[in-house]
Design a protein around this motif. Structure first.
Motif, PDB file in Angstrom:
ATOM      1  N   VAL A  82      -5.636  -5.018  -2.934  1.00  0.00           N
ATOM      2  CA  VAL A  82      -4.283  -5.525  -3.176  1.00  0.00           C
ATOM      3  C   VAL A  82      -3.520  -5.606  -1.855  1.00  0.00           C
ATOM      4  N   ILE A  83      -3.652  -4.584  -1.041  1.00  0.00           N
ATOM      5  CA  ILE A  83      -2.998  -4.592   0.270  1.00  0.00           C
ATOM      6  C   ILE A  83      -3.583  -5.706   1.138  1.00  0.00           C
ATOM      7  N   PHE A  84      -4.895  -5.914   1.021  1.00  0.00           N
ATOM      8  CA  PHE A  84      -5.555  -7.005   1.750  1.00  0.00           C
ATOM      9  C   PHE A  84      -4.927  -8.345   1.371  1.00  0.00           C
ATOM     10  N   ALA A  90       1.098 -12.609   4.295  1.00  0.00           N
ATOM     11  CA  ALA A  90       1.986 -12.435   5.448  1.00  0.00           C
ATOM     12  C   ALA A  90       1.459 -13.164   6.677  1.00  0.00           C
ATOM     13  N   ILE A  91       0.172 -13.069   6.933  1.00  0.00           N
ATOM     14  CA  ILE A  91      -0.422 -13.705   8.108  1.00  0.00           C
ATOM     15  C   ILE A  91      -0.280 -15.226   8.030  1.00  0.00           C
ATOM     16  N   LEU A  92      -0.589 -15.795   6.863  1.00  0.00           N
ATOM     17  CA  LEU A  92      -0.523 -17.250   6.736  1.00  0.00           C
ATOM     18  C   LEU A  92       0.901 -17.764   6.903  1.00  0.00           C
ATOM     19  N   PHE A 111       6.708  -7.757   3.711  1.00  0.00           N
ATOM     20  CA  PHE A 111       7.280  -7.237   2.460  1.00  0.00           C
ATOM     21  C   PHE A 111       6.987  -8.177   1.293  1.00  0.00           C
ATOM     22  N   GLY A 112       7.188  -9.474   1.520  1.00  0.00           N
ATOM     23  CA  GLY A 112       6.936 -10.437   0.462  1.00  0.00           C
ATOM     24  C   GLY A 112       5.482 -10.425   0.019  1.00  0.00           C
ATOM     25  N   GLY A 113       4.574 -10.366   1.000  1.00  0.00           N
ATOM     26  CA  GLY A 113       3.162 -10.326   0.670  1.00  0.00           C
ATOM     27  C   GLY A 113       2.794  -9.100  -0.141  1.00  0.00           C
ATOM     28  N   LEU A 114       3.272  -7.935   0.290  1.00  0.00           N
ATOM     29  CA  LEU A 114       2.956  -6.698  -0.427  1.00  0.00           C
ATOM     30  C   LEU A 114       3.560  -6.704  -1.835  1.00  0.00           C
ATOM     31  N   ILE A 115       4.810  -7.143  -1.936  1.00  0.00           N
ATOM     32  CA  ILE A 115       5.471  -7.154  -3.244  1.00  0.00           C
ATOM     33  C   ILE A 115       4.770  -8.117  -4.197  1.00  0.00           C
ATOM     34  N   GLY A 116       4.424  -9.317  -3.712  1.00  0.00           N
ATOM     35  CA  GLY A 116       3.747 -10.288  -4.564  1.00  0.00           C
ATOM     36  C   GLY A 116       2.401  -9.791  -5.048  1.00  0.00           C
ATOM     37  N   ALA A 117       1.621  -9.185  -4.145  1.00  0.00           N
ATOM     38  CA  ALA A 117       0.296  -8.687  -4.524  1.00  0.00           C
ATOM     39  C   ALA A 117       0.402  -7.511  -5.497  1.00  0.00           C
ATOM     40  N   VAL A 118       1.353  -6.596  -5.239  1.00  0.00           N
ATOM     41  CA  VAL A 118       1.495  -5.418  -6.098  1.00  0.00           C
ATOM     42  C   VAL A 118       2.009  -5.813  -7.482  1.00  0.00           C
ATOM     43  N   LEU A 119       2.907  -6.785  -7.555  1.00  0.00           N
ATOM     44  CA  LEU A 119       3.401  -7.230  -8.865  1.00  0.00           C
ATOM     45  C   LEU A 119       2.266  -7.781  -9.731  1.00  0.00           C
ATOM     46  N   VAL A 120       1.347  -8.508  -9.121  1.00  0.00           N
ATOM     47  CA  VAL A 120       0.211  -9.039  -9.864  1.00  0.00           C
ATOM     48  C   VAL A 120      -0.726  -7.921 -10.292  1.00  0.00           C
ATOM     49  N   ALA A 121      -0.964  -6.962  -9.398  1.00  0.00           N
ATOM     50  CA  ALA A 121      -1.962  -5.931  -9.659  1.00  0.00           C
ATOM     51  C   ALA A 121      -1.444  -4.787 -10.530  1.00  0.00           C
ATOM     52  N   ALA A 122      -0.183  -4.395 -10.348  1.00  0.00           N
ATOM     53  CA  ALA A 122       0.316  -3.196 -11.027  1.00  0.00           C
ATOM     54  C   ALA A 122       1.581  -3.428 -11.838  1.00  0.00           C
ATOM     55  N   GLY A 123       2.189  -4.585 -11.723  1.00  0.00           N
ATOM     56  CA  GLY A 123       3.423  -4.835 -12.449  1.00  0.00           C
ATOM     57  C   GLY A 123       4.637  -4.292 -11.707  1.00  0.00           C
ATOM     58  N   ALA A 318       5.565 -15.934   1.034  1.00  0.00           N
ATOM     59  CA  ALA A 318       4.484 -14.989   1.321  1.00  0.00           C
ATOM     60  C   ALA A 318       4.050 -14.278   0.048  1.00  0.00           C
ATOM     61  N   GLY A 319       5.009 -13.994  -0.834  1.00  0.00           N
ATOM     62  CA  GLY A 319       4.691 -13.327  -2.088  1.00  0.00           C
ATOM     63  C   GLY A 319       3.815 -14.172  -2.994  1.00  0.00           C
ATOM     64  N   LEU A 320       4.100 -15.482  -3.070  1.00  0.00           N
ATOM     65  CA  LEU A 320       3.295 -16.363  -3.917  1.00  0.00           C
ATOM     66  C   LEU A 320       1.866 -16.488  -3.404  1.00  0.00           C
ATOM     67  N   VAL A 321       1.713 -16.644  -2.080  1.00  0.00           N
ATOM     68  CA  VAL A 321       0.368 -16.722  -1.504  1.00  0.00           C
ATOM     69  C   VAL A 321      -0.390 -15.421  -1.761  1.00  0.00           C
ATOM     70  N   ALA A 322       0.296 -14.300  -1.554  1.00  0.00           N
ATOM     71  CA  ALA A 322      -0.348 -12.998  -1.763  1.00  0.00           C
ATOM     72  C   ALA A 322      -0.692 -12.780  -3.231  1.00  0.00           C
ATOM     73  N   ALA A 323       0.171 -13.243  -4.139  1.00  0.00           N
ATOM     74  CA  ALA A 323      -0.116 -13.091  -5.567  1.00  0.00           C
ATOM     75  C   ALA A 323      -1.388 -13.843  -5.946  1.00  0.00           C
ATOM     76  N   GLY A 324      -1.530 -15.069  -5.445  1.00  0.00           N
ATOM     77  CA  GLY A 324      -2.753 -15.818  -5.702  1.00  0.00           C
ATOM     78  C   GLY A 324      -3.976 -15.139  -5.112  1.00  0.00           C
ATOM     79  N   ALA A 325      -3.806 -14.619  -3.888  1.00  0.00           N
ATOM     80  CA  ALA A 325      -4.916 -13.912  -3.252  1.00  0.00           C
ATOM     81  C   ALA A 325      -5.277 -12.646  -4.025  1.00  0.00           C
ATOM     82  N   ALA A 326      -4.277 -11.962  -4.569  1.00  0.00           N
ATOM     83  CA  ALA A 326      -4.536 -10.738  -5.337  1.00  0.00           C
ATOM     84  C   ALA A 326      -5.304 -11.040  -6.620  1.00  0.00           C
ATOM     85  N   LEU A 327      -4.937 -12.146  -7.292  1.00  0.00           N
ATOM     86  CA  LEU A 327      -5.666 -12.538  -8.499  1.00  0.00           C
ATOM     87  C   LEU A 327      -7.140 -12.795  -8.204  1.00  0.00           C
TER      88      LEU A 327
END
Length: 402
Positions: A82-84, A90-92, A111-123, A318-327
């Motif tokens: 999820v952190i990945f 964030a990088i992109l 922050f956006g990347g972490l929040i987006g990924a965590v929301l997908v993974a843990a709510g 960043a959150g949207l990209v990270a959310a897709g990556a987390a899925l």
């Protein structure tokens, strides 16, 4: 370190890549005005910034703990993948805004990347919403305004104090002052942004069971994060340096000194309080404030508007990209591999696009395309200048014919 798995190692390496992009993305914060006024040569400026960023990363861990145990709930079952995913987002975004020459916030991309990924993974229970509001969103709104007002006032004071002094001697003095204030901003940048990657790596180690919850960053984490940022800083984000130094306003040494001093004070105070502040937004606000503080100066509101738009978009994009990556990463090893391949391909495409119109230390002080010295977007500044009387001319020297 013997208990670090391959996945955790990949996440740590990705965090250091983000830190590297943070370094070259945010070099402009400290050195853009120093380079634009000629106080330091471009390569000398970024080398100085690199060393001081490295030093600053060791001065405090308050911001690192805000990341590792503040905005993210360590006990919410967050996995390293999820952190990945958050780091990939964030990088992109960092690279996209670098390509556009926009000084957006690497901090908010993270922050956006972490929040987006965590929301997908843990709510939503994986995010400390109050910490996000108090230590990220409110400082993000207030800090550029505070730094801008401070720089405006400081600029007016410096011109008023030196209005009867020899202009050339005054400029030389403020160029020397710029070097000192730029060093202070670089040090402050290290204490703030350098710690953010430390916090991410520490969070990864905690979620992977390598460290106990609420641990401080280990020494090797501090060294590696500080070094990665210093290397990125040394390479120099010339595109963003040109926007900050030439795209917002035409900076004179007095303005550069005022902007850097106000920005450094704001960043250091926030780091002491543990606020994960965006140094980009602080320094951009200070540069705009310095432009408003000099009578007759032109602030290019079109460029400023594009920058503010990038700031607003950073967290959600960043959150949207990270959310897709987390899925995708949640599907297992093949998902993590797919995210890595897609991210590498995107990075290569952005790099290829940047090489078509390179910006280097050799042309960093050339005017930014599309930002004339004055134009329709500068109507507010032009109106202010039209009704403001110029400063009195210096008195002639004794014995000189009038």
């Amino acid at each position: 370190m013997e208990h670090i798995t391959l996945l955790i190692g990949i996440v740590i390496a990705t965090a250091l890549v983000f830190d590297f992009t943070n370094g070259f993305h945010d070099t402009a914060n400290a050195m853009a005005t120093t380079i634009s006024t000629g106080a330091l040569k471009p390569k000398t400026a970024v080398a100085m910034a690199a060393v001081l960023n490295l030093v600053g990363a060791f001065l405090s861990v308050a911001v690192a703990k805000t990341i590792s145990g503040g905005i993210i709930d360590e006990s919410a079952g967050i996995k390293p993948e999820v952190i990945f995913a958050g780091l990939v987002g964030a990088i992109l975004w960092n690279l996209v805004t670098w390509l556009a020459g926009l000084p957006s916030s690497s901090s908010h991309a993270l922050f956006g990347g972490l929040i987006g990924a965590v929301l997908v993974a843990a709510g939503t229970h994986g995010i400390h919403g109050d910490a996000v509001v108090m230590k990220v969103l409110i400082p993000a709104a207030a800090a550029p305004v505070v730094a801008g007002l401070a720089a405006t006032l400081a600029t007016r004071v410096t011109y008023r104090v030196g209005r009867r002094a020899d202009p050339e001697a005054t400029s030389r003095g403020y160029r020397a002052g710029q070097i000192a204030s730029a060093g202070l901003v670089s040090l402050a940048h290290g204490t703030s942004d350098g710690q953010k990657t430390m916090g991410v790596i520490t969070l990864t180690l905690i979620t992977g069971g390598v460290l106990a919850p609420h641990s401080d960053p280990p020494l090797w984490v501090m060294v590696s994060a500080g070094t990665a940022m210093a290397l990125g800083t040394y390479l120099g984000g010339w595109r963003i340096i040109r926007t900050m130094g030439r795209g917002l306003t035409d900076i004179q040494p007095q303005q550069g000194f005022a902007a850097q001093t106000g920005a450094a004070a704001t960043i250091l105070a926030s780091s002491h309080l543990g606020f994960a502040l965006s140094t980009t937004q602080v320094c951009s606000g200070a540069v705009m404030g310095a432009g408003l503080g000099r009578k007759g100066a032109v602030v290019r509101w079109g460029t400023a508007g594009r920058m503010v738009s990038a700031w607003v978009l950073t967290l959600p994009a960043a959150g949207l990209v990270a959310a897709g990556a987390a899925l995708l990463a949640d599907q297992g090893t093949w998902g993590v591999t797919a995210v890595a391949v897609i991210a590498l391909a995107a990075c290569a495409a952005i790099r290829s696009a940047a090489r078509r119109k390179p910006v280097t230390h050799a042309n960093v002080n050339e005017p930014v395309p599309g930002t004339p010295a004055a134009g329709p977007q500068d109507a507010v500044t032009a109106a202010i200048a039209a009704v403001t009387p110029p400063p009195p001319a210096p008195a002639p020297a004794s014995g000189t014919a009038a």
